[in-house]
Every structure is written in C-alpha cells, then in structure tokens.
Design an enzyme around this catalytic site. Structure first.
Site, PDB file in Angstrom:
ATOM      1  N   GLY A  50      -4.877  71.653  10.664  1.00  0.00           N
ATOM      2  CA  GLY A  50      -5.785  70.787  11.290  1.00  0.00           C
ATOM      3  C   GLY A  50      -6.028  71.345  12.762  1.00  0.00           C
ATOM      4  O   GLY A  50      -5.852  72.573  13.143  1.00  0.00           O
ATOM      5  N   SER A  51      -6.172  70.194  13.702  1.00  0.00           N
ATOM      6  CA  SER A  51      -6.515  70.700  15.058  1.00  0.00           C
ATOM      7  C   SER A  51      -5.552  70.978  16.028  1.00  0.00           C
ATOM      8  O   SER A  51      -4.218  70.560  15.552  1.00  0.00           O
ATOM      9  CB  SER A  51      -7.607  69.323  15.588  1.00  0.00           C
ATOM     10  OG  SER A  51      -6.644  68.524  15.725  1.00  0.00           O
ATOM     11  N   GLU A  74      -0.956  75.527  10.989  1.00  0.00           N
ATOM     12  CA  GLU A  74      -2.156  76.093  11.181  1.00  0.00           C
ATOM     13  C   GLU A  74      -3.414  75.607  11.933  1.00  0.00           C
ATOM     14  O   GLU A  74      -3.724  74.533  11.255  1.00  0.00           O
ATOM     15  CB  GLU A  74      -2.576  76.552   9.600  1.00  0.00           C
ATOM     16  CG  GLU A  74      -1.630  77.498   8.845  1.00  0.00           C
ATOM     17  CD  GLU A  74      -1.528  78.867   9.298  1.00  0.00           C
ATOM     18  OE1 GLU A  74      -2.464  79.244  10.118  1.00  0.00           O
ATOM     19  OE2 GLU A  74      -0.785  79.915   9.032  1.00  0.00           O
ATOM     20  N   CYS A  86     -11.607  77.710   9.760  1.00  0.00           N
ATOM     21  CA  CYS A  86     -10.914  77.615  11.074  1.00  0.00           C
ATOM     22  C   CYS A  86     -10.943  79.146  11.510  1.00  0.00           C
ATOM     23  O   CYS A  86     -10.860  79.455  12.775  1.00  0.00           O
ATOM     24  CB  CYS A  86      -9.283  77.433  10.613  1.00  0.00           C
ATOM     25  SG  CYS A  86      -8.929  78.240   9.080  1.00  0.00           S
ATOM     26  N   THR A 142      -3.922  67.664  17.182  1.00  0.00           N
ATOM     27  CA  THR A 142      -2.894  67.037  16.092  1.00  0.00           C
ATOM     28  C   THR A 142      -1.492  67.897  15.858  1.00  0.00           C
ATOM     29  O   THR A 142      -0.588  67.104  15.817  1.00  0.00           O
ATOM     30  CB  THR A 142      -3.798  66.768  14.865  1.00  0.00           C
ATOM     31  OG1 THR A 142      -4.893  65.867  15.291  1.00  0.00           O
ATOM     32  CG2 THR A 142      -2.892  65.949  14.081  1.00  0.00           C
ATOM     33  N   GLY A 143      -1.828  69.114  16.156  1.00  0.00           N
ATOM     34  CA  GLY A 143      -0.600  69.778  15.925  1.00  0.00           C
ATOM     35  C   GLY A 143       0.374  69.586  17.031  1.00  0.00           C
ATOM     36  O   GLY A 143       1.645  69.701  16.714  1.00  0.00           O
TER      37      GLY A 143
HETATM   38  P1  NAD Z   1      -7.302  66.694  12.640  1.00  0.00           P
HETATM   39  O1  NAD Z   1      -6.165  67.532  13.293  1.00  0.00           O
HETATM   40  O2  NAD Z   1      -7.942  65.631  13.295  1.00  0.00           O
HETATM   41  O3  NAD Z   1      -6.915  66.274  11.141  1.00  0.00           O
HETATM   42  C1  NAD Z   1      -6.233  67.209  10.093  1.00  0.00           C
HETATM   43  C2  NAD Z   1      -5.344  66.146   9.606  1.00  0.00           C
HETATM   44  O4  NAD Z   1      -4.218  65.521  10.252  1.00  0.00           O
HETATM   45  C3  NAD Z   1      -5.854  64.932   8.656  1.00  0.00           C
HETATM   46  O5  NAD Z   1      -5.392  64.842   7.302  1.00  0.00           O
HETATM   47  C4  NAD Z   1      -5.524  63.829   9.797  1.00  0.00           C
HETATM   48  O6  NAD Z   1      -5.584  62.477   8.820  1.00  0.00           O
HETATM   49  C5  NAD Z   1      -4.266  64.446  10.003  1.00  0.00           C
HETATM   50  N1  NAD Z   1      -3.762  63.675  11.272  1.00  0.00           N
HETATM   51  C6  NAD Z   1      -4.561  62.926  12.168  1.00  0.00           C
HETATM   52  N2  NAD Z   1      -3.902  62.408  13.010  1.00  0.00           N
HETATM   53  C7  NAD Z   1      -2.490  62.775  12.874  1.00  0.00           C
HETATM   54  C8  NAD Z   1      -1.137  62.711  13.598  1.00  0.00           C
HETATM   55  N3  NAD Z   1      -0.949  61.990  14.593  1.00  0.00           N
HETATM   56  N4  NAD Z   1       0.069  62.909  13.012  1.00  0.00           N
HETATM   57  C9  NAD Z   1      -0.234  63.701  11.763  1.00  0.00           C
HETATM   58  N5  NAD Z   1      -1.269  63.937  11.056  1.00  0.00           N
HETATM   59  C10 NAD Z   1      -2.343  63.304  11.495  1.00  0.00           C
HETATM   60  O7  NAD Z   1      -8.292  68.001  12.396  1.00  0.00           O
HETATM   61  P2  NAD Z   1      -9.817  68.084  11.705  1.00  0.00           P
HETATM   62  O8  NAD Z   1     -10.523  67.408  12.867  1.00  0.00           O
HETATM   63  O9  NAD Z   1      -9.668  67.153  10.521  1.00  0.00           O
HETATM   64  O10 NAD Z   1      -9.735  69.480  11.273  1.00  0.00           O
HETATM   65  C11 NAD Z   1     -10.534  70.574  12.056  1.00  0.00           C
HETATM   66  C12 NAD Z   1      -9.654  71.306  12.729  1.00  0.00           C
HETATM   67  O11 NAD Z   1      -8.672  71.942  11.811  1.00  0.00           O
HETATM   68  C13 NAD Z   1     -10.419  72.651  13.534  1.00  0.00           C
HETATM   69  O12 NAD Z   1      -9.734  72.747  14.785  1.00  0.00           O
HETATM   70  C14 NAD Z   1      -9.889  73.870  12.721  1.00  0.00           C
HETATM   71  O13 NAD Z   1     -10.001  75.098  13.185  1.00  0.00           O
HETATM   72  C15 NAD Z   1      -8.623  73.283  12.082  1.00  0.00           C
HETATM   73  N6  NAD Z   1      -8.466  74.172  10.913  1.00  0.00           N
HETATM   74  C16 NAD Z   1      -7.612  75.165  10.827  1.00  0.00           C
HETATM   75  C17 NAD Z   1      -7.236  75.866   9.894  1.00  0.00           C
HETATM   76  C18 NAD Z   1      -5.940  76.872   9.748  1.00  0.00           C
HETATM   77  O14 NAD Z   1      -5.616  77.212   8.659  1.00  0.00           O
HETATM   78  N7  NAD Z   1      -5.625  77.453  10.963  1.00  0.00           N
HETATM   79  C19 NAD Z   1      -7.762  75.484   8.617  1.00  0.00           C
HETATM   80  C20 NAD Z   1      -8.772  74.623   8.647  1.00  0.00           C
HETATM   81  C21 NAD Z   1      -8.905  73.811   9.734  1.00  0.00           C
END
Ligand code: NAD
Length: 434
Positions: A183-184, A205, A239, A187-188
């Site tokens: 994810g983002s 990731e 991503c 959030t990471g």
């Molecule tokens: P996001 O971080 O908002 O959400 C991803 C997941 O995290 C969702 O399931 C969400 O419900 C969960 N989440 C939200 N808040 C959380 C918290 N506080 N604790 C734990 N989990 C939580 O990201 P997004 O907007 O859904 O996805 C887009 C981003 O993901 C982009 O930045 C993209 O580059 C990245 N991405 C990376 C990869 C990779 O492999 N590196 C792959 C796909 C997407």
C-alpha cells in the site's frame, strides 16, 4: 468488525501448531490446490475483478493467471536446512522456522495478485494468515475464500473485509508475528509504528515514483507504445508503473507526439467492454487526487494533452501526456498512481542520473537505449530495488522485488521473499562429550 477480526486472529492462532508441523510437501500441495481453484474459476473471478476494480477484462484475466502462476512457483520452493559448520568442534545447523500468524494487508490495484503474493509464501513457510483486502475491492478475494474453504484446513487462511478500519487492530495485535503489507508509504509508516510494541516482522511494499529514462538513440516508434504501456497499464494504478518519463532533448518532441497519438487512440470505457484500453480509476479518492494533480500541472506551467473527464457516471479519465514539466512540480515529485505521463526533458546522461535519484522513492526504474553499454552505465546508478533496460514492469515469482529508500522494507518473491516469512533457528551441537 473488530470482534470478527479478533475471531480471525484466534482461528489463525489455533490452526498454527498443526499447520506448522504439516510436512512442507503437503503445504506445497495445498498451495497448488488453491492455484487449481483459481484456474478452474478464472472466468468468474476475472469478471468480479473487472466489476470491482475497473481494469479491462483481459487485464483481469491476466491478473488471475498471474496469481495462479505465482502460487504454483511458490509451491516449488522449499526451505532446506543448511549445515554451516561440521568439524571436530561442532556441527551447526541453520533452519528456517515458521513465524506464526501473518497478517496480509492488500491495496486495491491488484487485489488477487497481491493476496497470492502473501498467501503462497506464508503457507509454504508454515504460517497461518489473516488477509485483509482493501475496502473498495473485497469481492474477488472473498469469492476466493469461498472457493478454497474445503481445500485449506480451518483457520489457516482467514479473509476479513473492512471499512478501512481494521488495519490498526490487526497490525498491533499481540498474537500476530508478522505483517506483510502492500500500500502507500504513509500507511507503511503507521504499520511500522503499530507493530513496534511487539517487534513484529514487517515486509512493506510501498509506493514508487519510477523513472523511465529514454535516451536519444532509441527508435521512437518502437519505444513509445512500450512507454505508454508502462505508464498506463491498469489506468496507471501500478506501484511500479513508469511515473516520471525523462526524455532526451533531441527526441523530446517526437516522443511526446508519439505518446500523445497513442493516448488519443486509447479507448476509455467500461472494463467489461471488448476493446477497452483503460477502465475507470478505482475509487473516488484516487480520481480526485489524480485530477488535482492534473490541475496543478496546468497551473505550474505544464502542457496537458488529453486528461479530459468523460461525461458519464464513474471515475473515467482520458490518459494524459504532460509536457514541459520538471522537478519542483507536484506531478513530477509526487506519485500520481493514475493515467498521467509527465515528460521531463534532459540533455546529459550524468545529469539525468542525479535527477532520477533525487527522490525518497526507490521502487523501480528503467533505461531505454539502443546502446547496451550506455544503458547499463545509467541503469547501474539508479537507486531502486529493480532497474530494467528496454522494459518496465517485468517481474516474476522467481525474481526478488524490493523497495529501496522509502518505497519499502524487505523483499517479496524469490527465495529472499520466502525467507521473510521465517525465523532463523540455529542448532549448534558440540562434538565433545557432555
Ligand atoms: P493504503 O495504504 O491507503 O491502503 C492499503 C491497505 O492498507 C488497505 O487495505 C487499507 O485498508 C489498509 N490500511 C489503511 N490504513 C491502515 C492502517 N492504519 N493500518 C493498517 N492498514 C491500513 O494504500 P492505497 O491508496 O489503497 O494503495 C495505493 C498505494 O499502494 C500506492 O502508493 C501504491 O504505489 C502502493 N502500492 C504498492 C505496491 C508495491 O508492491 N510496492 C503495490 C500496489 C500498490
């Protein structure tokens, strides 16, 4: 709800002792059966995926096939015990043991593929898992759960959907040993904090802002469609999409015109319609963010070609090629995660390396050239987990994928990725009698 998430962790905890003692051959066989289930239900899963995620049906079919392929490859991997010393003094064995309960949290761009990336290695390594899909894309993942419920022993795989509210609970739960997150960046960071109290193992990731560096010796007509693909696949919501396109001055106008022509011809429509090249953006938040980035590009002096919204319900946006932008503008410095290709002009090979690396991100990057030595010299200096030459988004289950800098922590795929789902245990035996 939190209660259901608690139940899921409890079930995974209860299932762990028996599952971790199940011989690896049997665990591999079960991962293969999950792959069989994907294969047998590919058409239906792809339809669900297109409906919930938006991607064109052929891309959804591709995602299901990829998920199957990753699972099958992971099922061929094992965790051999290594003897690192065996002499008169001692015999020292290194084993890789399972960790326990893994939480897998997934983004909305590749719901099935990303779930497979977590389920496969978690199970092969002997862990149990709780998977949480993104709130806007739970349907295909829940369907998968229904398909495999009699294949996998109870509690080994648990799937829980949420309203974007269960992440903090799951990633701080004391019974959870590891979090594998896609994810983002933002959030990471939160997950790293919430796992800190119990020192959870983490694989993160995260986002990227990949460069594609196009040198002046390329055949523009051949390379332009590949760059378009690298930037616009899944409506740019990848991503490792090409997000900053550096084009050398001598071919800048020619490349811009070629990309603009491809963008103009691209059919933007419902993903289930034959011939659709780009579906809609997946959700409103992303749609709003991408449009605000386009507005800022216009205000900050960029020339936007395309990028019109469609006059119909849904988050449809025509692909945009943005000329005459550089570092210091939002569209270049931020991750767009949408169908926008900013073209940045450069002249000098050393200068472009410096500019490519001037970012917190380090997921991927590519160099395009007909001169292998020149391309390699640049590629070897790009600070990213993966650097491609004359291709982009070329990944596979045998290839480790890592984010450098703030694009991630740890590795997915390959033996390195599988190892992250394990704990090293050393057995060191003195040769002298007790
Ligand atoms: P996001 O971080 O908002 O959400 C991803 C997941 O995290 C969702 O399931 C969400 O419900 C969960 N989440 C939200 N808040 C959380 C918290 N506080 N604790 C734990 N989990 C939580 O990201 P997004 O907007 O859904 O996805 C887009 C981003 O993901 C982009 O930045 C993209 O580059 C990245 N991405 C990376 C990869 C990779 O492999 N590196 C792959 C796909 C997407």
């Amino acid at each position: 709800s939190i209660d259901q998430a608690g139940e899921a962790v409890k079930a995974a905890t209860a299932a762990f002792p028996a599952w971790s003692r199940t011989p690896i051959e049997k665990r591999q066989a079960i991962v293969n059966k999950i792959a069989d289930a994907l294969n047998a239900n590919a058409a239906e899963l792809a339809r669900i995926l297109t409906a919930e995620q938006g991607k064109p049906l052929p891309e959804a079919q591709g995602e299901i096939a990829w998920a199957e392929g990753y699972l099958r490859h992971t099922a061929t991997m094992s965790l051999e015990m290594k003897v690192v010393q065996d002499d008169a003094a001692a015999r020292v064995e290194v084993r890789r043991m399972p960790l326990g309960v893994v939480v897998g949290i997934v983004a909305w761009n590749f719901p099935m593929l990303l779930a497979a990336w977590k389920i496969g290695p978690a199970l092969v390594a002997g862990n149990t898992i709780v998977i949480k899909p993104a709130p806007t894309t739970p349907a295909a993942t829940l369907k998968l759960g229904a398909l495999i419920k009699d294949i996998v022993p109870p509690g080994v795989i648990n799937i829980i959907a949420d309203d974007n509210d269960l992440g903090p609970y799951l990633t701080s739960h004391p019974a959870v040993a590891k979090v594998s997150f896609t994810g983002s960046v933002e959030t990471g960071r939160k997950i790293m904090k919430s796992g800190a109290d119990t020192l959870k193992r983490l694989t993160l990731e995260l986002g990227g802002n990949d460069v594609a560096i196009v040198l002046d010796d390329v055949n523009v007509a051949e390379v332009a469609p590949k760059i378009f693909e690298a930037a616009m696949t899944n409506c740019g919501q990848v991503c490792i999409a090409a997000k900053r396109i550096y084009v050398q001055g001598a071919i800048y106008e020619e490349m811009a015109a070629a990309l603009a022509a491809i963008a103009k011809d691209a059919v933007v429509d419902d993903g289930s319609k034959q011939g659709t090249r780009l579906g809609p953006l997946q959700n409103k938040a992303q749609y709003d963010k991408v449009r605000s980035l386009l507005d800022s590009a216009r205000k900050q002096g960029g020339t936007v070609i395309g990028g019109e919204t469609l006059d119909r319900p849904g988050y449809f946006l025509r692909p945009a090629i943005v000329k005459n932008v550089k570092e210091g503008t939002r569209i270049v410095d931020e991750e767009q995660f949408g169908p926008i290709a900013p073209l940045i002009r450069f002249e000098d090979d050393d200068d472009v390396v410096r500019r490519a690396n001037a970012t917190q991100y380090g997921l991927g990057g590519s160099v395009w050239s007909s001169n292998p030595a020149r391309a390699r010299k640049i590629a070897e200096q790009i600070e990213a987990g993966t650097v491609w030459i004359n291709q982009h988004i070329a990944i596979g289950p045998h290839i480790p994928m890592a984010g450098a800098k703030q694009s991630g922590v740890g590795v997915e795929q390959g033996p390195e990725g599988l190892a992250e789902f394990t704990q090293v245990r050393v057995l060191s035996i003195a040769k002298s009698a007790a």
